[in-house]
Design an enzyme around this catalytic site. Sequence first.
Site, PDB file in Angstrom:
ATOM      1  N   LYS A  48      32.756  56.413  33.995  1.00 36.78           N
ATOM      2  CA  LYS A  48      31.943  57.505  33.492  1.00 36.78           C
ATOM      3  C   LYS A  48      32.631  58.912  34.100  1.00 36.78           C
ATOM      4  CE  LYS A  48      27.721  56.983  34.152  1.00 36.78           C
ATOM      5  NZ  LYS A  48      26.368  56.840  35.310  1.00 36.78           N
ATOM      6  N   ASP A  49      34.015  59.268  34.968  1.00 35.63           N
ATOM      7  CA  ASP A  49      34.275  60.496  35.100  1.00 35.63           C
ATOM      8  C   ASP A  49      35.869  60.180  34.674  1.00 35.63           C
ATOM      9  OD1 ASP A  49      34.267  63.790  35.794  1.00 35.63           O
ATOM     10  OD2 ASP A  49      32.999  62.906  37.596  1.00 35.63           O
ATOM     11  N   PHE A  50      36.328  60.023  34.530  1.00 31.84           N
ATOM     12  CA  PHE A  50      37.974  59.701  33.796  1.00 31.84           C
ATOM     13  C   PHE A  50      38.424  61.471  32.975  1.00 31.84           C
ATOM     14  CE2 PHE A  50      42.168  58.352  31.887  1.00 31.84           C
ATOM     15  CZ  PHE A  50      42.309  57.334  33.161  1.00 31.84           C
ATOM     16  N   ASN A  54      41.083  63.065  37.967  1.00 33.92           N
ATOM     17  CA  ASN A  54      40.906  61.651  38.644  1.00 33.92           C
ATOM     18  C   ASN A  54      41.606  60.939  39.259  1.00 33.92           C
ATOM     19  OD1 ASN A  54      38.036  62.787  40.145  1.00 33.92           O
ATOM     20  ND2 ASN A  54      37.051  62.204  38.354  1.00 33.92           N
TER      21      ASN A  54
END
Length: 265
Positions: A48-50, A54
Amino acid sequence: MMVLKYCDDGNLRNYYLNNESNYYSKIYEFRQIARGLLDIHNAGKIHKDFHSGNILCHEYPYISDLGMCQPANSEKQSAKQEGIYGVLPYMAPEVLRGYQYTKASDIYSFGIMMNEYISEETPYNNIPHDYALSIKICKGLRPNIFKYTPKLLADLINKCWDAKAENRPTAKELYQKLNERYNDMNKDSESQVDEYDDKIKLNRTSEKRSSSIQTHPQAIYTSRLLNFKNLPEPVNSALFTEGFDCQLDESDLNEMNQDDENNIE
């Protein structure tokens, strides 16, 4: 609690700005990242936050920041009601429109990350990351693909960021393709690979390279809450996906910025 090794090379963006990598080493690292994403998806989760911030680098790349990770079949309140959270350039168009994150939206983000690393340029760095950009993404805008990217990898990048989620490869397919590419480098034209390595090395030392890492003051590469309204149905635009040097500059979006405040909460 998750405990990782200290990654002294920083995130992927820090890594490519401060180190030199050739095409083959990048294929190896893409394969490792795809393996990590496959493990997440095989566990029934979505990241969801790639994005490149990260992915941490220390001998191997590690996918980090799983705080937003959730089950793929989550029954949580729809994104349309609660808003969306992420880094706009890496977010799939259907997510920008308020639909739930899916495994396919992680694949879209992977494609943006892959193109960023191969081009060594942050996506949409010369324009504001605002409502106008989200409209253009839904209409088919994608980051520049570096002109000398070998065709087989460019094709894979384009498949990952297809506007239709069902046309994107799965994490398993992505890993298999990258693994095959790593194990049989002859699939890429040797002349293409050599040309890529020569051109990207030249690009690192050019004046263009110095300016490419300067970002627009409204280009935001940290996760934030967004709530866009009335975005168009996502499509693939031949104008944006068939050419290499197609990224819009700020002047192309000025006429749309006046609606920004009325369409984001």
